[in-house]
Write an enzyme that holds these catalytic residues in place. Structure first.
Site, PDB file in Angstrom:
ATOM      1  N   HIS A 128      19.500  -9.018  15.674  1.00  0.00           N
ATOM      2  CA  HIS A 128      19.001  -9.863  16.489  1.00  0.00           C
ATOM      3  C   HIS A 128      20.440  -9.808  17.640  1.00  0.00           C
ATOM      4  CE1 HIS A 128      18.203 -13.575  18.762  1.00  0.00           C
ATOM      5  NE2 HIS A 128      17.164 -13.350  18.609  1.00  0.00           N
ATOM      6  N   VAL A 185      23.412 -11.394  18.429  1.00  0.00           N
ATOM      7  CA  VAL A 185      23.607 -13.107  18.671  1.00  0.00           C
ATOM      8  C   VAL A 185      22.890 -13.713  17.669  1.00  0.00           C
ATOM      9  CG1 VAL A 185      21.835 -13.046  20.308  1.00  0.00           C
ATOM     10  CG2 VAL A 185      23.373 -14.792  20.643  1.00  0.00           C
ATOM     11  N   GLY A 221      19.071 -18.862  18.575  1.00  0.00           N
ATOM     12  CA  GLY A 221      19.197 -20.309  18.636  1.00  0.00           C
ATOM     13  C   GLY A 221      18.250 -21.178  17.823  1.00  0.00           C
ATOM     14  N   CYS A 222      17.037 -20.805  17.212  1.00  0.00           N
ATOM     15  CA  CYS A 222      16.218 -21.536  16.371  1.00  0.00           C
ATOM     16  C   CYS A 222      16.863 -21.574  15.172  1.00  0.00           C
ATOM     17  CB  CYS A 222      14.862 -20.709  16.186  1.00  0.00           C
ATOM     18  SG  CYS A 222      15.078 -19.075  15.734  1.00  0.00           S
ATOM     19  N   ASP A 230      17.115 -25.124  13.341  1.00  0.00           N
ATOM     20  CA  ASP A 230      16.800 -25.256  11.635  1.00  0.00           C
ATOM     21  C   ASP A 230      17.879 -26.090  11.009  1.00  0.00           C
ATOM     22  OD1 ASP A 230      14.373 -24.367  10.092  1.00  0.00           O
ATOM     23  OD2 ASP A 230      16.002 -23.894   9.013  1.00  0.00           O
TER      24      ASP A 230
END
Length: 196
Positions: free
Chosen positions: A76, A82, A85-86, A90
């Site tokens: 990713h 990077v 963001g999820c 989490d």
């Protein structure tokens, strides 16, 4: 460690969080004690530096060391690594669920959503430290069902710089939903709507 010691602790190191994820940290768990953290690579926390509760509110501060070879940097994105963001969101859900069980709730943890999420920065392979600061605005135990819910606002920082703001993140613990007979088709083998 004993359950009473677990409930009184204000910090947890990586070894203790891994033991919790494996279901081995508390040697005398009460009945319906089913909560676990995810195992690596989905465990997004290395240590809890502070956890405290004051009536129906609280605070959790935790950290994760960034590793050059973290699994998500490998995919990713190719040529532009990077952290998604999820995964930071989490981590906040993981910590709110842990707060619930540490506060005395029983059952299995589940993320329940959040309000506004804003990303204004990123985590890259040569960063060093991600810090999660969560103000638990409300913790409630639902007596009728034995469930519990924690709602909090979080800031995610990388190397001391705020990069995410998460409002009204929610996690809870629910009894009777664990699926311990995986991969066999047991009573909880299918998902669907959770009852409060």
């Amino acid at each position: 460690m004993r359950y009473e010691e677990f409930r009184q602790r204000a910090r947890f190191d990586r070894q203790e969080l891994l033991a919790f994820a494996h279901g081995r940290l508390v040697e005398d768990p009460p009945e319906a004690f089913a909560a676990k953290l995810p195992l690596p690579p989905m465990l997004m926390v290395d240590r809890i530096e502070e956890i405290r509760r004051e009536r129906h509110k609280g605070r959790v501060v935790a950290e994760r060391d960034v590793r050059l070879d973290d699994w998500f940097f490998q995919c990713h994105f190719l040529g532009d690594p990077v952290q998604p963001g999820c995964l930071g969101v989490d981590a906040v859900w993981q910590l709110l669920g842990f707060f619930c069980v540490w506060a005395g709730a029983l059952g299995s943890g589940r993320a329940l959503g959040s309000g506004e999420i804003e990303f204004f920065g990123q985590i890259r392979p040569h960063d060093r430290l991600v810090r999660y600061e969560i103000d638990v605005r409300r913790y409630s135990e639902l007596k009728a069902s034995g469930s519990a819910i924690a709602i909090g606002d979080a800031t995610v920082l990388v190397d001391g710089e705020p990069i995410y703001a998460i409002k009204s993140a929610k996690s809870g613990l629910f009894r009777g939903i664990a699926y311990g007979d995986y991969p066999h088709a047991g009573p909880n083998a299918r998902g669907g709507r959770l009852a409060p």
